[in-house]
Design a protein around this motif. Structure first.
Motif: not given
Length: 272
Positions: A10, A14, A72
Motif C-alpha cells: 500500500r 502510494d 487503491q
C-alpha cells in the motif's frame, strides 16, 4: 511500472502514484503470484497434485493483490492499469524482464528486510538485467515522492554508472543540486587529471547543476562512504550503476549494489 508484493504494497503504491502524478506518467501495477515449489524433489505420484495446488495458491495471491491495487488506484488522478500473472521462480526473469523492457522506469520496494525474500531480489535483478530497465528502489515506509531536489550521482567511470546518469537525466535536470561523488579516483586513467570533468561537462549541456566531490574511502565499504556523503549533502536520491561485478560474486562476496540495497534509507536509482 510497479511490481507489487504483499509486504508494504500500500505505501509503495502510494509512492508510485505520487511519482507518476509528478511526471504526468502512466502507472502500470503488475501483481505476481510466484510458485516456489520444486517438483523434482517430490516423491513419485505426488508432483502433479502438489504442483497444481501450489499454482492455485499463487493464482489466488496474484488475483487478491490485483484486487487490492485496483481498489487503491480507483480514485487516483493519474493514468493507470493493473495486471496479474502466475510464474514459477525460474520464470520470474523472463516475465519481469519482458514487462520491464517496455517501461521507462520500474519502481520496487527494498528487497531486503522483514517479510522480504528471494522473489523480491529476483524481480529487481530481472528488471535490471533481462529488462535493461532503470529501477527506482524505495526504502521501507516511503509513501510519497514530491521531488528529488538534492541528488548524489556515484561515478566510477564504468558503463553502468554512465547508463545510470543518462537514464536519470530528467531527474537530474529537475534537481536543485547534483553532487557527482567519486571515491578514491585512480591515479592512472583517462580522468586522472580531472576526475568527473567530462561527465560534468555532458550534464551541464543538459542544464544540470552539478559539482564534483572527490571522496576518500575512510569507511569499511563504498556504500557506507556514499551514505555518509548523502547525509552531508542532505540528498534525497542516490543515482548509481548496478552490479559492476557479477551477481554471483556480489551474492557471495558482497558489493556496492547489494550493500546499498540492504542498507538504503533514501531512494536509489539504478541502471545496469
Amino acid at each position: 511500472m510497479f511490481f507489487a508484493a504483499e509486504p508494504g504494497m500500500r505505501t509503495a503504491v502510494d509512492a508510485a502514484v505520487s511519482f507518476a502524478r509528478l511526471h504526468d506518467a502512466h502507472l502500470d501495477v503488475c501483481c505476481l503470484g510466484v510458485d516456489n515449489t520444486q517438483a523434482a524433489g517430490f516423491y513419485a505420484g505426488a508432483p502433479a497434485m502438489i504442483y497444481q495446488e501450489a499454482l492455485d495458491q499463487a493464482r489466488a495471491e496474484a488475483e487478491a493483490l490485483e484486487a487490492k491495487a485496483r481498489d487503491q488506484l480507483r480514485n487516483a488522478d493519474i493514468r493507470w492499469s493493473t495486471d496479474s500473472a502466475v510464474v514459477t521462480l525460474g520464470g520470474v526473469a523472463s516475465f519481469v524482464g519482458l514487462k520491464a523492457r517496455f517501461s521507462d522506469l520500474v519502481l520496487m520496494p527494498r528487497p531486503y528486510g522483514n517479510q522480504r525474500g528471494i522473489n523480491d531480489e529476483a524481480m529487481i535483478e530481472s528488471a535490471l538485467f533481462d529488462g535493461q530497465a532503470a529501477v527506482l528502489v524505495l526504502p521501507e515506509g516511503m509513501d510519497r515522492i514530491d521531488s528529488f531536489d538534492r541528488i548524489v550521482l556515484a561515478w566510477n567511470q564504468s558503463n553502468e554508472a554512465l547508463r545510470a546518469a543518462r537514464r536519470s537525466l530528467p531527474l537530474l535536470k529537475a534537481a536543485d543540486h547534483v553532487s557527482i561523488a567519486i571515491i578514491d579516483p585512480p591515479t592512472h586513467g583517462p580522468e586522472r587529471s580531472d576526475p568527473g570533468g567530462l561527465l560534468t561537462q555532458m550534464l551541464s549541456r543538459h542544464g544540470v547543476r552539478a559539482e564534483v566531490s572527490v571522496l576518500a574511502r575512510t569507511m569499511p565499504s563504498v556504500s557506507d562512504t556514499l551514505m555518509r556523503h548523502m547525509d552531508d549533502q542532505q540528498a534525497d536520491l542516490l543515482v548509481m550503476g548496478a552490479y559492476g561485478h557479477s551477481r554471483l560474486r556480489e551474492a557471495i562476496l558482497g558489493g556496492a549494489t547489494r550493500d546499498m540495497l540492504e542498507k538504503l534509507k533514501t531512494p536509489v536509482f539504478m541502471a545496469h
